[in-house]
Design a protein around this motif. Sequence first.
Motif, PDB file in Angstrom:
ATOM      1  N   GLU A 143     -50.420  -0.800  32.418  1.00  0.00           N
ATOM      2  CA  GLU A 143     -49.490  -1.284  33.436  1.00  0.00           C
ATOM      3  C   GLU A 143     -48.020  -1.155  33.036  1.00  0.00           C
ATOM      4  OE1 GLU A 143     -51.241  -4.116  30.781  1.00  0.00           O
ATOM      5  OE2 GLU A 143     -52.239  -3.211  32.461  1.00  0.00           O
ATOM      6  N   THR A 144     -47.717  -0.995  31.774  1.00  0.00           N
ATOM      7  CA  THR A 144     -46.320  -0.852  31.369  1.00  0.00           C
ATOM      8  C   THR A 144     -46.044   0.590  30.959  1.00  0.00           C
ATOM      9  OG1 THR A 144     -46.879  -1.548  29.124  1.00  0.00           O
ATOM     10  CG2 THR A 144     -46.065  -3.245  30.628  1.00  0.00           C
ATOM     11  N   GLN A 145     -44.789   0.966  31.074  1.00  0.00           N
ATOM     12  CA  GLN A 145     -44.377   2.329  30.773  1.00  0.00           C
ATOM     13  C   GLN A 145     -44.241   2.536  29.266  1.00  0.00           C
ATOM     14  OE1 GLN A 145     -44.089   4.829  32.936  1.00  0.00           O
ATOM     15  NE2 GLN A 145     -44.701   3.449  34.565  1.00  0.00           N
TER      16      GLN A 145
END
Length: 189
Positions: A143-145
């Motif tokens: 979900e995070t870059q």
Amino acid sequence: MSRAQVVRPAGAGHETLYVLLAAVLIVVLAASVVAVRGEREDEQPIAAHQLDARRDLNAAEQGIHTDLWVAVEEIRALREDNGVAPDAQALADEGLPPFVNDASSKSRGSHQWSLLANGAYLGRSQDAAVAGSILLILPPGNETQPDVWLRRDSSTVAPDDLGDDALIAAGWQQIVTHYDAGVTRQHRH
């Protein structure tokens, strides 16, 4: 007896004046609309330890950065399927740029890629004059870059600590991408 009647031309001077005034009014109105509703070039400031992907990277580094963003999805999928992150050789065997050793990689600094013990991918540049070394840090979840870091010297060593402060102290610079109206050319209201 013949009579001559003199017909004077209509006031062409007045018509020209009216057309000129109308044109000036249209230009002033258009200029005021552009001034009120026009796009502004509000650049987002970046920190001293950061590089803007569009402005601060050379062509070779931009190409590697773009390839990494594309590769991230494939790396995540392989990590999800196998339970572990694939090593750099497996990514090269898949033909995934920038990990594969091809003509494109040679023109971009001939990076030697490896998966570090801490889960990051390090691409050591073999020609720092062409492109710096690249560090790709994938977060554990999807979900995070990811973070991409660059170091533009030939003495790149694999970092033990992937914290921002440790990387900054070691001479790494974070590559950031800002999408603003100047790039996307879209104006949303």
